[in-house]
Motif scaffolding. Structure first.
Motif, short mmCIF file in Angstrom:
data_model
loop_
_atom_site.label_atom_id
_atom_site.label_comp_id
_atom_site.label_asym_id
_atom_site.label_seq_id
_atom_site.Cartn_x
_atom_site.Cartn_y
_atom_site.Cartn_z
N GLU A 6 46.58 48.41 30.45
CA GLU A 6 46.18 49.37 31.47
C GLU A 6 45.27 50.44 30.87
O GLU A 6 45.37 50.77 29.69
CB GLU A 6 47.40 50.05 32.11
CG GLU A 6 48.41 49.10 32.73
CD GLU A 6 49.53 48.75 31.78
OE1 GLU A 6 50.61 48.37 32.26
OE2 GLU A 6 49.34 48.85 30.54
N SER A 7 44.42 51.01 31.72
CA SER A 7 43.56 52.11 31.31
C SER A 7 43.20 52.92 32.55
O SER A 7 43.42 52.49 33.68
CB SER A 7 42.30 51.62 30.60
OG SER A 7 41.50 50.83 31.47
N GLY A 15 44.82 66.34 45.01
CA GLY A 15 43.68 66.02 45.84
C GLY A 15 42.62 65.18 45.15
O GLY A 15 41.74 64.64 45.81
N ASP A 16 42.71 65.06 43.83
CA ASP A 16 41.73 64.29 43.07
C ASP A 16 41.97 62.79 43.21
O ASP A 16 42.96 62.34 43.78
CB ASP A 16 41.78 64.68 41.60
CG ASP A 16 41.12 66.01 41.32
OD1 ASP A 16 40.54 66.60 42.25
OD2 ASP A 16 41.18 66.46 40.16
N SER A 17 41.04 62.03 42.64
CA SER A 17 41.12 60.57 42.63
C SER A 17 41.06 60.04 41.22
O SER A 17 40.43 60.64 40.34
CB SER A 17 39.98 59.96 43.45
OG SER A 17 40.02 60.35 44.80
N LEU A 18 41.71 58.92 40.99
CA LEU A 18 41.65 58.20 39.73
C LEU A 18 41.67 56.71 40.03
O LEU A 18 42.24 56.28 41.04
CB LEU A 18 42.84 58.53 38.82
CG LEU A 18 42.87 59.87 38.09
CD1 LEU A 18 44.20 60.02 37.35
CD2 LEU A 18 41.72 59.97 37.11
N ARG A 19 41.05 55.93 39.17
CA ARG A 19 41.12 54.49 39.28
C ARG A 19 41.70 53.90 38.00
O ARG A 19 41.15 54.10 36.92
CB ARG A 19 39.75 53.86 39.55
CG ARG A 19 39.85 52.36 39.84
CD ARG A 19 38.51 51.73 40.16
NE ARG A 19 37.66 51.60 38.99
CZ ARG A 19 36.57 50.83 38.94
NH1 ARG A 19 36.21 50.13 40.01
NH2 ARG A 19 35.84 50.80 37.84
N LEU A 20 42.80 53.19 38.15
CA LEU A 20 43.42 52.52 37.04
C LEU A 20 42.94 51.08 36.96
O LEU A 20 42.69 50.44 37.98
CB LEU A 20 44.95 52.53 37.18
CG LEU A 20 45.61 53.89 37.41
CD1 LEU A 20 47.13 53.72 37.47
CD2 LEU A 20 45.21 54.87 36.33
N SER A 21 42.81 50.58 35.74
CA SER A 21 42.39 49.21 35.53
C SER A 21 43.43 48.49 34.67
O SER A 21 44.06 49.10 33.81
CB SER A 21 41.03 49.14 34.83
OG SER A 21 40.02 49.74 35.61
N ALA A 92 53.42 59.97 36.74
CA ALA A 92 54.26 58.89 36.23
C ALA A 92 53.48 58.07 35.22
O ALA A 92 52.27 58.21 35.08
CB ALA A 92 54.73 57.98 37.38
N THR A 93 54.19 57.20 34.53
CA THR A 93 53.56 56.17 33.73
C THR A 93 53.38 54.95 34.64
O THR A 93 54.35 54.49 35.24
CB THR A 93 54.39 55.81 32.50
OG1 THR A 93 54.58 56.97 31.69
CG2 THR A 93 53.69 54.74 31.67
N TYR A 94 52.17 54.46 34.73
CA TYR A 94 51.86 53.35 35.61
C TYR A 94 51.73 52.06 34.81
O TYR A 94 51.05 52.02 33.78
CB TYR A 94 50.56 53.61 36.38
CG TYR A 94 50.73 54.62 37.50
CD1 TYR A 94 50.71 54.21 38.83
CD2 TYR A 94 50.92 55.97 37.22
CE1 TYR A 94 50.89 55.12 39.85
CE2 TYR A 94 51.10 56.88 38.23
CZ TYR A 94 51.08 56.46 39.55
OH TYR A 94 51.25 57.36 40.57
N TYR A 95 52.37 51.01 35.30
CA TYR A 95 52.39 49.71 34.64
C TYR A 95 51.84 48.64 35.58
O TYR A 95 52.14 48.64 36.77
CB TYR A 95 53.81 49.31 34.25
CG TYR A 95 54.53 50.28 33.35
CD1 TYR A 95 54.49 50.13 31.97
CD2 TYR A 95 55.26 51.33 33.88
CE1 TYR A 95 55.15 51.02 31.14
CE2 TYR A 95 55.93 52.22 33.06
CZ TYR A 95 55.87 52.06 31.69
OH TYR A 95 56.54 52.93 30.88
N CYS A 96 51.06 47.73 35.05
CA CYS A 96 50.68 46.56 35.82
C CYS A 96 51.53 45.39 35.38
O CYS A 96 52.04 45.35 34.25
CB CYS A 96 49.19 46.24 35.70
SG CYS A 96 48.62 45.74 34.07
N ALA A 97 51.71 44.44 36.28
CA ALA A 97 52.56 43.30 36.01
C ALA A 97 51.98 42.06 36.68
O ALA A 97 51.33 42.15 37.72
CB ALA A 97 53.98 43.55 36.52
N ALA A 98 52.25 40.91 36.08
CA ALA A 98 51.81 39.63 36.62
C ALA A 98 53.01 38.72 36.80
O ALA A 98 53.88 38.65 35.92
CB ALA A 98 50.79 38.97 35.70
#
Length: 123
Positions: A6-7, A15-21, A92-98
């Motif tokens: 993740e990044s 109010g801000d925006s973020l994009r996680l990859s 939070a800490t964000y995690y991606c999963a497959a």
């Protein structure tokens, strides 16, 4: 086995925006169910969003619906989480999963996880 990294996390104001990859390696993510989970301080890991391998079916937790958008680019082996209207509760800490085709909203259904990226939202 799929390796996920993740990044895109960081500091943001309300109010801000973020994009996680989430970049996958080892296996193509084509035909995998992909999902995002998060773990806030003092709370259990919770489901955020998931997307079908085709990219045309998505599902969101009520807490983020209308603010977050999950998408994927199978050609790049990448899944994204576009976050808008951030608030401190999103910290939070964000995690991606497959996971395989039957994966839904439960962490045990997913066999492949990234190490996480931190998102901190100030008021």
């Amino acid at each position: 086995q799929v390796q996920l990294v993740e990044s895109g996390g960081g500091l943001a104001q309300a109010g801000d925006s973020l994009r996680l990859s989430c970049l996958a390696s080892g296996r193509t993510i084509t035909r995998y169910i992909m999902a995002w989970f998060r773990r806030a301080p003092g709370k259990e890991r919770e489901f955020v969003a998931r997307i079908h391998w085709s990219g045309d079916s998505t599902y969101y937790a009520d807490s983020v619906k209308g603010r977050f958008t999950i998408s994927r680019d199978n050609a790049k082996n990448t899944v994204y989480l576009q976050m808008h209207s951030l608030n401190p509760d999103d910290t939070a800490t964000y995690y991606c999963a497959a996971g395989p085709y039957y994966s839904t909203i439960y962490a045990y259904e997913y066999a492949n996880w990234g190490q996480g990226t931190q998102v901190t939202v100030s008021s």
